[in-house]
Write a protein that holds these residues in place. Structure first.
Motif, PDB file in Angstrom:
ATOM      1  N   UNK A 176      90.503  74.350  79.487  1.00  0.00           N
ATOM      2  CA  UNK A 176      89.262  75.004  79.921  1.00  0.00           C
ATOM      3  C   UNK A 176      88.017  74.232  79.541  1.00  0.00           C
ATOM      4  N   UNK A 177      88.165  73.140  78.810  1.00  0.00           N
ATOM      5  CA  UNK A 177      87.002  72.313  78.466  1.00  0.00           C
ATOM      6  C   UNK A 177      87.074  71.014  79.259  1.00  0.00           C
ATOM      7  N   UNK A 178      85.911  70.511  79.664  1.00  0.00           N
ATOM      8  CA  UNK A 178      85.863  69.289  80.477  1.00  0.00           C
ATOM      9  C   UNK A 178      86.125  68.070  79.596  1.00  0.00           C
ATOM     10  N   UNK A 179      86.972  67.165  80.037  1.00  0.00           N
ATOM     11  CA  UNK A 179      87.319  65.994  79.230  1.00  0.00           C
ATOM     12  C   UNK A 179      86.233  64.910  79.285  1.00  0.00           C
ATOM     13  N   UNK A 180      86.139  64.206  80.397  1.00  0.00           N
ATOM     14  CA  UNK A 180      85.241  63.044  80.451  1.00  0.00           C
ATOM     15  C   UNK A 180      84.042  63.348  81.355  1.00  0.00           C
TER      16      UNK A 180
END
Ligand SMILES: NC(=O)c1ccc[n+]([C@@H]2O[C@H](COP(=O)([O-])OP(=O)(O)OC[C@H]3O[C@@H](n4cnc5c(N)ncnc54)[C@H](OP(=O)(O)O)[C@@H]3O)[C@@H](O)[C@H]2O)c1
Length: 289
Positions: free
Chosen positions: A253-257
């Motif tokens: 649920x969290x954006x990586x790059x």
């Protein structure tokens, strides 16, 4: 044509926030800045979700330029109340754009790397937006409303801003440098960001006030890194050998790059966009001021 270099009045919305406070600390010669807040202290208070309040405030200030920083800027708060996030970040930005356009004012509005989903990185201004959280969705909708209501506006997307604590903001740099427990500091190894000093963003915005740049512009550091690599470099530069960093994988649920390509900004700005070492050096200087 570029905005005249004669003394000008600039309305800074969100002046009680992290970026707005920094902008007011760094007002260049020849500019009078007037700041708005919602509930905290500033020259003027308004509610950006109320179009009548927006129109009357913009009329009363009689500025030539608006830098629109007011926002619901915390991902968690937007997730908890997506309706209010849309009211502030999308509708509110649209009201500001309509009022600025009606009076022929230059408008620079702030947006975020969170309009992207983080699967690609190195995002250029024209890349497709696909936000994965309520904050990013509300800001992407705000970008659209701003450019629909004020086609000459400039949307500045920036990345995670760092520096001395201002307003009630405890930036990532403070999370790292103020770590005082004996426990290791847990940082995500797979979250890549173009961490940028808040002072750099403020200086770039003041430069852009006097430019005629429009459309979308990415203003961030020229290099990106993971939270854990950045944390290690920051602690080393500060001489903190007492803190151990433990690498963690970020939860779903969290954006990586979310790293941003700043090629266009480098061609538009004379304000220097720092690399990682420059960002760290400026953050440490800012904290020492
Ligand atoms: N911080 C970052 O790392 C980061 C990264 C990328 C992009 N951005 C963008 O940069 C801009 C500035 O962020 P920031 O960190 O300075 O935000 P911030 O510290 O959360 O400040 C938000 C400001 O908006 C005002 N505000 C909130 N709701 C309002 C309402 N309904 N009506 C009028 N004003 C309202 C607040 O007023 P009160 O203080 O009175 O509540 C405050 O002045 C935002 O557009 C944000 O999305 C920030």
């Amino acid at each position: 044509m570029a905005v005249s270099s004669l003394r000008m009045r600039v309305l800074v919305t969100g002046a009680s926030g992290f970026l707005g406070t920094t902008l007011l600390e760094r007002v260049p010669e020849g500019i009078t800045a007037i700041g708005t807040s919602h509930r905290r202290t500033a020259d003027l208070q308004w509610d950006v979700t109320d179009p009548a309040s927006v129109a009357s405030t913009i009329q009363s200030v009689d500025a030539g330029v608006v830098i629109h920083c007011a926002a619901m800027s915390l991902i968690g708060a937007c997730t908890r109340d997506p309706e209010q996030a849309f009211a502030v970040n999308a509708d509110g930005a649209g009201y500001v754009a309509a009022a600025a356009a009606a009076r022929g004012l230059r408008l620079i509005t702030l947006s975020t790397d969170n309009v992207f989903d983080g699967t690609k990185g190195g995002y250029v201004e024209d890349d497709e937006r696909s936000p994965i959280n309520a904050y990013g969705r509300s800001k992407a909708a705000g970008e659209d409303l701003v450019l629909a209501n004020h086609p000459l506006a400039l949307v500045v997307r920036t990345a995670t801003m760092l520096g001395r604590n201002r307003s009630d903001r405890f930036p990532f740099s403070s999370f790292v440098l103020d770590h005082s427990s004996d426990e290791p500091l847990e940082l995500f190894v797979d979250e890549i960001r173009s961490f940028v000093p808040v002072t750099t963003v403020a200086d770039a915005l003041w430069e852009l006030v006097r430019s005629d740049a429009q459309g979308v512009l990415h203003v961030a550091a020229v290099e990106s890194s993971s939270r854990s690599d950045f944390g290690r470099a920051l602690l080393a530069a500060a001489g903190r050998t007492d803190v151990e960093i433990q690498d963690l994988s970020s939860p779903p649920g969290r954006a990586n790059d979310l790293s941003l390509d700043v090629t266009r900004a480098r061609s538009v700005l004379s304000t220097a966009l720092p690399d990682i070492a420059g960002t760290i050096s400026e953050v440490l200087s800012d904290r020492a001021r």
